[in-house]
Design a protein around this motif. Structure first.
Motif, PDB file in Angstrom:
ATOM      1  N   SER A  78       0.922  -1.195  -0.073  1.00  0.00           N
ATOM      2  CA  SER A  78       0.015  -0.085  -0.100  1.00  0.00           C
ATOM      3  C   SER A  78       1.008   1.224   0.037  1.00  0.00           C
ATOM      4  N   THR A  79       0.535   2.030  -0.782  1.00  0.00           N
ATOM      5  CA  THR A  79       1.255   3.471  -1.149  1.00  0.00           C
ATOM      6  C   THR A  79       0.575   4.589  -0.811  1.00  0.00           C
ATOM      7  N   ALA A  80       1.593   5.685  -0.224  1.00  0.00           N
ATOM      8  CA  ALA A  80       1.038   6.923  -0.087  1.00  0.00           C
ATOM      9  C   ALA A  80       2.031   8.033  -0.628  1.00  0.00           C
ATOM     10  N   TYR A  81       1.480   9.126  -1.066  1.00  0.00           N
ATOM     11  CA  TYR A  81       2.552  10.022  -1.511  1.00  0.00           C
ATOM     12  C   TYR A  81       2.165  11.330  -0.876  1.00  0.00           C
ATOM     13  N   ALA A  82       3.189  12.412  -1.075  1.00  0.00           N
ATOM     14  CA  ALA A  82       2.824  13.730  -0.744  1.00  0.00           C
ATOM     15  C   ALA A  82       2.294  14.444  -2.081  1.00  0.00           C
ATOM     16  N   ASP A  83       1.336  15.366  -1.786  1.00  0.00           N
ATOM     17  CA  ASP A  83       0.758  15.917  -2.854  1.00  0.00           C
ATOM     18  C   ASP A  83       1.675  16.667  -3.979  1.00  0.00           C
ATOM     19  N   PHE A  84       2.930  17.086  -3.231  1.00  0.00           N
ATOM     20  CA  PHE A  84       3.658  17.610  -4.385  1.00  0.00           C
ATOM     21  C   PHE A  84       4.468  16.689  -5.151  1.00  0.00           C
ATOM     22  N   LYS A  90       2.911  13.575  -6.394  1.00  0.00           N
ATOM     23  CA  LYS A  90       1.894  12.649  -6.920  1.00  0.00           C
ATOM     24  C   LYS A  90       1.743  12.784  -8.397  1.00  0.00           C
ATOM     25  N   GLY A  91       2.047  11.970  -9.129  1.00  0.00           N
ATOM     26  CA  GLY A  91       2.008  11.659 -10.720  1.00  0.00           C
ATOM     27  C   GLY A  91       3.334  11.745 -11.283  1.00  0.00           C
ATOM     28  N   ARG A  92       4.386  12.202 -10.428  1.00  0.00           N
ATOM     29  CA  ARG A  92       5.637  12.256 -10.750  1.00  0.00           C
ATOM     30  C   ARG A  92       6.623  11.169 -10.242  1.00  0.00           C
ATOM     31  N   PHE A  93       6.465  10.809  -8.952  1.00  0.00           N
ATOM     32  CA  PHE A  93       7.254   9.962  -8.448  1.00  0.00           C
ATOM     33  C   PHE A  93       6.661   8.495  -7.973  1.00  0.00           C
ATOM     34  N   VAL A 139      14.136  -0.286  -0.873  1.00  0.00           N
ATOM     35  CA  VAL A 139      13.071   0.462  -1.499  1.00  0.00           C
ATOM     36  C   VAL A 139      13.473   1.281  -2.405  1.00  0.00           C
ATOM     37  N   PHE A 140      12.622   1.615  -3.420  1.00  0.00           N
ATOM     38  CA  PHE A 140      13.082   2.464  -4.605  1.00  0.00           C
ATOM     39  C   PHE A 140      12.305   3.758  -4.622  1.00  0.00           C
ATOM     40  N   LEU A 141      12.759   4.785  -5.264  1.00  0.00           N
ATOM     41  CA  LEU A 141      11.938   5.999  -5.384  1.00  0.00           C
ATOM     42  C   LEU A 141      12.103   6.504  -6.796  1.00  0.00           C
ATOM     43  N   LYS A 142      11.407   6.100  -7.625  1.00  0.00           N
ATOM     44  CA  LYS A 142      11.635   6.833  -9.249  1.00  0.00           C
ATOM     45  C   LYS A 142      11.054   8.127  -9.434  1.00  0.00           C
TER      46      LYS A 142
END
Length: 121
Positions: free
Chosen positions: A56-62, A64-67, A78-81
């Motif tokens: 289950s993932t969660a992203y900061a608003d800034f 979202k759609g990029r990372f 763990v990876f962060l693209k």
């Protein structure tokens, strides 16, 4: 002892991409969740993205759609693209893991040393 080591940071132009990696090692019995946080100069540390053991993932608003955050559970990694990077993404990025070291342990947070991401305009 638990150690988290980040890699993949660097200098990139606006609009470019980077892929961060973080490998957790040492006395690890089970990882509940992992995540990425960042701290820019003069600002507080803020969460970027998290991922649980059930993916289950969660992203900061800034971001979202990029990372995109992902895990390799077998390798405790763990990876962060990061795509479409912006100058405001410039920060030190820290890896976090919430884990227990043995079956009698309670879950607690461990942190990496950080990796610098610099985005030029």
């Amino acid at each position: 002892q638990v150690q988290l080591v980040e890699s993949g940071g660097g200098l990139v132009q606006a609009g470019g991409s980077l892929r961060l990696s973080c490998a957790a090692s040492g006395d690890i019995f089970r990882i509940n969740a992992m995540g990425w946080y960042r701290r820019a100069p003069g600002k507080q540390r803020e969460v970027v993205a998290t991922i649980t053991s059930s993916d289950s993932t969660a992203y900061a608003d800034f971001v979202k759609g990029r990372f995109t955050i992902s895990r390799n559970n077998a390798k405790n990694t763990v990876f962060l693209k990061m795509n479409s990077l912006k100058p405001e993404d410039t920060a030190v990025y820290y890896c976090n893991a919430n884990l227990i070291r043995c079956w009698r342990d309670s879950y607690r947070d461990y942190w990496g040393q950080g990796t610098q991401v610099t985005v030029s305009s």
